[in-house]
Write a protein that holds these residues in place. Sequence first.
Motif, PDB file in Angstrom:
ATOM      1  N   VAL A 115      13.599 103.162  42.846  1.00 30.99           N
ATOM      2  CA  VAL A 115      14.734 102.288  42.964  1.00 30.99           C
ATOM      3  C   VAL A 115      15.176 102.325  41.332  1.00 30.99           C
ATOM      4  CG1 VAL A 115      15.799 100.011  43.237  1.00 30.99           C
ATOM      5  CG2 VAL A 115      13.845 100.943  44.763  1.00 30.99           C
ATOM      6  N   ALA A 116      16.637 102.573  41.297  1.00 29.17           N
ATOM      7  CA  ALA A 116      17.099 102.476  39.995  1.00 29.17           C
ATOM      8  C   ALA A 116      18.383 101.473  40.139  1.00 29.17           C
ATOM      9  CB  ALA A 116      17.550 103.995  39.415  1.00 29.17           C
ATOM     10  N   ARG A 117      18.840 101.072  39.147  1.00 26.07           N
ATOM     11  CA  ARG A 117      20.218 100.402  39.017  1.00 26.07           C
ATOM     12  C   ARG A 117      21.127 100.805  37.717  1.00 26.07           C
ATOM     13  NH1 ARG A 117      20.508  93.825  37.605  1.00 26.07           N
ATOM     14  NH2 ARG A 117      22.646  93.506  38.009  1.00 26.07           N
ATOM     15  N   GLU A 118      22.229 100.928  37.968  1.00 30.57           N
ATOM     16  CA  GLU A 118      23.211 101.243  37.058  1.00 30.57           C
ATOM     17  C   GLU A 118      23.131 100.463  35.545  1.00 30.57           C
ATOM     18  OE1 GLU A 118      27.252 101.350  38.557  1.00 30.57           O
ATOM     19  OE2 GLU A 118      26.859 102.886  39.974  1.00 30.57           O
ATOM     20  N   GLU A 119      22.984 101.012  34.745  1.00 29.93           N
ATOM     21  CA  GLU A 119      22.806 100.483  33.284  1.00 29.93           C
ATOM     22  C   GLU A 119      23.852  99.580  33.038  1.00 29.93           C
ATOM     23  OE1 GLU A 119      21.916 101.480  28.535  1.00 29.93           O
ATOM     24  OE2 GLU A 119      22.049 103.052  30.203  1.00 29.93           O
ATOM     25  N   ASP A 120      25.201  99.861  33.300  1.00 30.84           N
ATOM     26  CA  ASP A 120      26.437  99.256  33.072  1.00 30.84           C
ATOM     27  C   ASP A 120      26.404  97.712  33.517  1.00 30.84           C
ATOM     28  OD1 ASP A 120      27.273 100.874  31.128  1.00 30.84           O
ATOM     29  OD2 ASP A 120      28.858 101.764  32.252  1.00 30.84           O
ATOM     30  N   ASP A 121      25.968  97.944  34.995  1.00 28.23           N
ATOM     31  CA  ASP A 121      26.035  96.672  35.795  1.00 28.23           C
ATOM     32  C   ASP A 121      24.959  95.569  35.327  1.00 28.23           C
ATOM     33  OD1 ASP A 121      26.752  95.380  38.644  1.00 28.23           O
ATOM     34  OD2 ASP A 121      24.506  95.605  38.631  1.00 28.23           O
ATOM     35  N   LEU A 122      23.705  96.229  34.744  1.00 28.95           N
ATOM     36  CA  LEU A 122      22.663  95.220  34.563  1.00 28.95           C
ATOM     37  C   LEU A 122      22.915  94.615  33.105  1.00 28.95           C
ATOM     38  CD1 LEU A 122      19.809  94.028  34.460  1.00 28.95           C
ATOM     39  CD2 LEU A 122      19.021  96.254  33.574  1.00 28.95           C
ATOM     40  N   LEU A 123      23.864  95.393  32.325  1.00 28.53           N
ATOM     41  CA  LEU A 123      24.449  94.858  31.022  1.00 28.53           C
ATOM     42  C   LEU A 123      25.250  93.830  31.189  1.00 28.53           C
ATOM     43  CD1 LEU A 123      24.284  97.964  28.523  1.00 28.53           C
ATOM     44  CD2 LEU A 123      22.591  96.232  28.841  1.00 28.53           C
ATOM     45  N   ARG A 124      26.268  93.988  32.052  1.00 27.98           N
ATOM     46  CA  ARG A 124      27.188  92.741  32.406  1.00 27.98           C
ATOM     47  C   ARG A 124      26.644  91.594  32.852  1.00 27.98           C
ATOM     48  NH1 ARG A 124      30.316  97.522  34.098  1.00 27.98           N
ATOM     49  NH2 ARG A 124      29.592  97.279  36.498  1.00 27.98           N
ATOM     50  N   GLU A 125      25.458  91.759  33.754  1.00 26.29           N
ATOM     51  CA  GLU A 125      24.798  90.644  34.189  1.00 26.29           C
ATOM     52  C   GLU A 125      24.057  89.998  32.948  1.00 26.29           C
ATOM     53  OE1 GLU A 125      22.219  90.533  37.936  1.00 26.29           O
ATOM     54  OE2 GLU A 125      20.531  90.671  36.170  1.00 26.29           O
ATOM     55  N   ILE A 126      23.453  90.882  32.208  1.00 25.97           N
ATOM     56  CA  ILE A 126      22.969  89.930  30.959  1.00 25.97           C
ATOM     57  C   ILE A 126      23.811  89.395  29.979  1.00 25.97           C
ATOM     58  CG2 ILE A 126      21.642  90.472  28.909  1.00 25.97           C
ATOM     59  CD1 ILE A 126      20.231  92.741  30.391  1.00 25.97           C
ATOM     60  N   LEU A 127      24.818  89.731  29.870  1.00 23.84           N
ATOM     61  CA  LEU A 127      25.886  89.231  28.940  1.00 23.84           C
ATOM     62  C   LEU A 127      26.307  88.016  29.731  1.00 23.84           C
ATOM     63  CD1 LEU A 127      28.252  92.424  27.652  1.00 23.84           C
ATOM     64  CD2 LEU A 127      26.830  90.617  26.314  1.00 23.84           C
ATOM     65  N   ALA A 128      26.587  88.060  31.178  1.00 21.21           N
ATOM     66  CA  ALA A 128      27.151  86.820  31.876  1.00 21.21           C
ATOM     67  C   ALA A 128      25.981  85.754  31.749  1.00 21.21           C
ATOM     68  CB  ALA A 128      27.414  87.091  33.002  1.00 21.21           C
ATOM     69  N   ASP A 129      24.927  86.016  31.804  1.00 18.10           N
ATOM     70  CA  ASP A 129      23.833  85.159  31.937  1.00 18.10           C
ATOM     71  C   ASP A 129      23.269  84.475  30.518  1.00 18.10           C
ATOM     72  OD1 ASP A 129      24.136  85.297  34.712  1.00 18.10           O
ATOM     73  OD2 ASP A 129      22.269  86.579  34.880  1.00 18.10           O
ATOM     74  N   SER A 130      23.282  85.352  29.499  1.00 15.58           N
ATOM     75  CA  SER A 130      22.568  85.095  28.378  1.00 15.58           C
ATOM     76  C   SER A 130      23.442  84.605  26.993  1.00 15.58           C
ATOM     77  CB  SER A 130      21.760  85.983  27.952  1.00 15.58           C
ATOM     78  OG  SER A 130      21.193  85.972  26.548  1.00 15.58           O
ATOM     79  N   GLY A 131      23.230  83.153  26.942  1.00 11.30           N
ATOM     80  CA  GLY A 131      24.163  83.017  25.595  1.00 11.30           C
ATOM     81  C   GLY A 131      23.746  83.375  24.588  1.00 11.30           C
ATOM     82  N   ASP A 132      22.364  83.834  24.189  1.00 11.10           N
ATOM     83  CA  ASP A 132      22.131  84.355  22.922  1.00 11.10           C
ATOM     84  C   ASP A 132      22.505  85.844  22.945  1.00 11.10           C
ATOM     85  OD1 ASP A 132      20.449  82.188  22.267  1.00 11.10           O
ATOM     86  OD2 ASP A 132      18.582  83.006  23.029  1.00 11.10           O
TER      87      ASP A 132
END
Length: 237
Positions: A115-132
């Motif tokens: 199983v793989a995940r698109e990197e850009d999709d994961l980075l968008r999620e991290i930016l949305a979730d992590s205030g730091d």
Amino acid sequence: MPTYLYAITGASHPLHLDGILGIGDPAAELRAVRTEQLSAVVSDAPAHLRAKRRDLVAHQGVQERLLADGVALPMRFGLVGPDDDHVVAALEEQGAAYTERLQEVGGCMEYHLKVAREEDDLLREILADSGDVRRLNERTRRRPGAHDDKMALGELISQEVQARHARMGTETVHRLAPAAERTAVSDPTRNHFLIVSFLVRREKAAAFTEAVHQEAGERGEAYTFRLNGPLPPYSFV
């Protein structure tokens, strides 16, 4: 003469090997070495063993013939013992363990999932979730020369990626495990955050593959599920 090992079976397993040849050039003749409870299908090992397509196909062909007639423990390509006597000694020493494993994998097959995940999709999620992450990202944009902030941002993102990959992998295995007898998780790679094998009973194969397709659909287009099988149960021998 070194002995090449293809598979281990129970002593009563039919060994219909006529017309099937082993690895090497010229192809080696197959034979069986036996104990009271077990048989091992072997041949002479070539002097310079390489993972050539011809030999890989021959190796798998022997195993497919054995599996077509009953339960067998397929050995991975390249397993060589000093001679037949050493193979017999190993069968005798580990006879109980091999017999137990034969019972365990009987009627089962292996499915291998990556199983793989698109990197850009994961980075968008991290930016949305992590205030730091958002704060560090904004600071590096305002101050392109702030190397300490850039390093801190990179480390934080790396930690988030690893944590989320681990969590998603655990969730996926947990959801699919009920359709399988056993699971064997391998180390992730740069391209796949989850690599796992499932031991599945033949009669449950359709239900298992459907569960994988359902999981892939629920994850969405940003995920790539690659399912390979049915295979001999290499990961559970």
